[in-house]
Design a protein around this motif. Structure first.
Motif, PDB file in Angstrom:
ATOM      1  N   UNK A 198       0.866  -1.303   0.218  1.00 26.90           N
ATOM      2  CA  UNK A 198      -0.048  -0.050  -0.007  1.00 26.90           C
ATOM      3  C   UNK A 198       0.914   1.064  -0.080  1.00 26.90           C
ATOM      4  N   UNK A 199       0.715   2.240  -0.947  1.00 26.26           N
ATOM      5  CA  UNK A 199       1.585   3.312  -1.007  1.00 26.26           C
ATOM      6  C   UNK A 199       1.526   4.231   0.114  1.00 26.26           C
ATOM      7  N   UNK A 200       0.242   4.015   0.997  1.00 22.90           N
ATOM      8  CA  UNK A 200       0.154   4.966   1.967  1.00 22.90           C
ATOM      9  C   UNK A 200       0.311   4.560   3.244  1.00 22.90           C
ATOM     10  N   UNK A 201       0.565   3.380   3.292  1.00 21.38           N
ATOM     11  CA  UNK A 201       1.221   2.322   4.414  1.00 21.38           C
ATOM     12  C   UNK A 201       1.862   1.271   4.273  1.00 21.38           C
ATOM     13  N   UNK A 202       3.232   1.146   4.235  1.00 22.13           N
ATOM     14  CA  UNK A 202       4.150   0.028   3.856  1.00 22.13           C
ATOM     15  C   UNK A 202       3.674  -1.295   4.914  1.00 22.13           C
ATOM     16  N   UNK A 203       3.191  -0.891   5.821  1.00 21.56           N
ATOM     17  CA  UNK A 203       2.928  -2.016   6.913  1.00 21.56           C
ATOM     18  C   UNK A 203       1.871  -2.853   6.256  1.00 21.56           C
ATOM     19  N   UNK A 204       1.158  -2.443   5.430  1.00 21.54           N
ATOM     20  CA  UNK A 204      -0.120  -3.145   4.790  1.00 21.54           C
ATOM     21  C   UNK A 204       0.350  -3.507   3.111  1.00 21.54           C
ATOM     22  N   UNK A 205       0.058  -4.759   3.021  1.00 21.66           N
ATOM     23  CA  UNK A 205       0.432  -5.334   1.835  1.00 21.66           C
ATOM     24  C   UNK A 205      -0.640  -5.995   1.297  1.00 21.66           C
ATOM     25  N   UNK A 206      -1.265  -6.081   0.056  1.00 18.36           N
ATOM     26  CA  UNK A 206      -2.202  -6.914  -0.538  1.00 18.36           C
ATOM     27  C   UNK A 206      -1.441  -8.011  -1.312  1.00 18.36           C
ATOM     28  N   UNK A 207      -1.777  -9.221  -1.121  1.00 19.55           N
ATOM     29  CA  UNK A 207      -1.234 -10.529  -1.926  1.00 19.55           C
ATOM     30  C   UNK A 207      -2.481 -11.162  -2.612  1.00 19.55           C
ATOM     31  N   UNK A 208      -2.594 -11.410  -3.883  1.00 21.96           N
ATOM     32  CA  UNK A 208      -3.566 -11.987  -4.239  1.00 21.96           C
ATOM     33  C   UNK A 208      -2.981 -12.887  -5.675  1.00 21.96           C
ATOM     34  N   UNK A 209      -3.912 -13.683  -5.906  1.00 21.72           N
ATOM     35  CA  UNK A 209      -3.772 -14.542  -7.213  1.00 21.72           C
ATOM     36  C   UNK A 209      -4.649 -13.682  -8.281  1.00 21.72           C
ATOM     37  N   UNK A 210      -4.043 -13.394  -9.542  1.00 22.21           N
ATOM     38  CA  UNK A 210      -4.791 -12.701 -10.718  1.00 22.21           C
ATOM     39  C   UNK A 210      -4.510 -13.455 -12.087  1.00 22.21           C
ATOM     40  N   UNK A 211      -5.159 -13.042 -13.070  1.00 16.90           N
ATOM     41  CA  UNK A 211      -4.961 -13.676 -14.381  1.00 16.90           C
ATOM     42  C   UNK A 211      -3.672 -12.798 -14.960  1.00 16.90           C
ATOM     43  N   UNK A 212      -2.770 -13.886 -15.330  1.00 15.00           N
ATOM     44  CA  UNK A 212      -1.502 -13.319 -15.948  1.00 15.00           C
ATOM     45  C   UNK A 212      -1.758 -12.017 -16.995  1.00 15.00           C
TER      46      UNK A 212
END
Length: 283
Positions: A198-212
């Motif tokens: 997250x650009x506003x809080x480096x302590x928060x990260x989004x991890x996900x599976x997405x289409x290539x």
């Protein structure tokens, strides 16, 4: 400052028999889906050096995917350590859980499914992925678009936006993948893992599976490659202190007290995935 306070918590360390049955059923389902589509699947696969053991190791043209069925409590440090070792052995970790508060969420490539009995898990009934899988949405913010502006909340701004959304929230709505679908598409490389701080809080990260293709388009739009999928979180600053106070024997259950839980999972799950806004169409 971290304050330690006695509390009545319904915690357990050992997995129950029901969790063990669900764990075995999920492993059986993953291996069955892989075999039926011509992919190699090894249950309880051990590395040559013996340092790691994977619940189900699926091998396809997209590489090796190490599925971990997690139905019992687990520590965040254990999740990071096992995921890091898997990557070091050329394996992409993929953890699946039914617990929305599990410590593995947003700390490793993951997906969440409904909490179903082991008989349903082992059957051929559809098991949809409820969280951890997203699609890229990108649009020009003007009066012709049905979406509201993510910056102003109402009126349009005339700029371009892109963010990741759950299938049911996409416009138009996207199909929700199932566990069997992801077993195949992760092995072929059609679905891939991402990690976006997250650009506003480096302590928060989004991890996900997405289409290539969505991942490739996101990299083209942002021109910034995402960090490694198992890169550790930045350490929190601060020190542990203790304050001597007389023992309070009264039960404080249900009261508003200065007792804090680990909020990173809740914040990361509730917060929207990373968003990017720009003024001109990328070349």
């Amino acid at each position: 400052m971290t304050t330690l306070v006695p509390a009545h918590l319904p915690l357990r360390i050992e997995p129950t028999a029901e969790e063990s049955d669900k764990h075995k059923a999920m492993k059986e389902r993953i291996a069955r889906a892989a075999h039926e589509h011509g992919f190699a699947a090894e249950v309880e696969a051990r590395a040559v050096d013996g340092r790691i053991r994977t619940d189900v190791l699926v091998t396809g043209p997209g590489g090796r995917v190490g599925w971990e069925a997690q139905y019992s409590p687990i520590a965040a440090a254990t999740v990071r350590r096992r995921s890091t070792r898997a990557v070091a052995h050329g394996i992409t970790p993929l953890w699946v859980t039914s617990d929305s508060r599990s410590a593995l969420i947003e700390r490793t490539p993951w997906v969440q499914v409904d909490d179903r009995p082991w008989e349903v898990i082992a059957s051929r009934q559809s098991m949809l992925i409820r969280a951890g899988a997203r699609y890229l949405q990108h649009w020009k913010c003007d009066g012709h678009n049905p979406r509201s502006c993510p910056d102003t909340g109402a009126s349009f701004c005339g700029r371009f936006h892109a963010h990741w959304d759950l299938p049911a929230l996409c416009i138009p709505q996207k199909p929700t993948p199932g566990v069997d679908d992801l077993v195949i598409t992760s092995a072929t490389g059609d679905w891939v893992p991402m990690r976006i701080p997250n650009p506003e809080d480096p302590q928060i990260t989004s991890r996900m599976w997405v289409p290539a293709p969505d991942r490739a388009l996101w990299r083209e739009i942002t021109a910034e490659p995402e960090p490694d999928i198992t890169e550790p979180e930045p350490p929190k600053e601060g020190e542990l202190t203790f304050t001597h106070q007389p023992l309070d024997t009264r039960c404080r259950y249900g009261e508003d007290t200065h007792t804090f839980n680990d909020t990173r999972t809740r914040r990361a799950t509730a917060a929207p995935a990373a968003r990017h806004t720009w003024d001109a169409v990328p070349q």
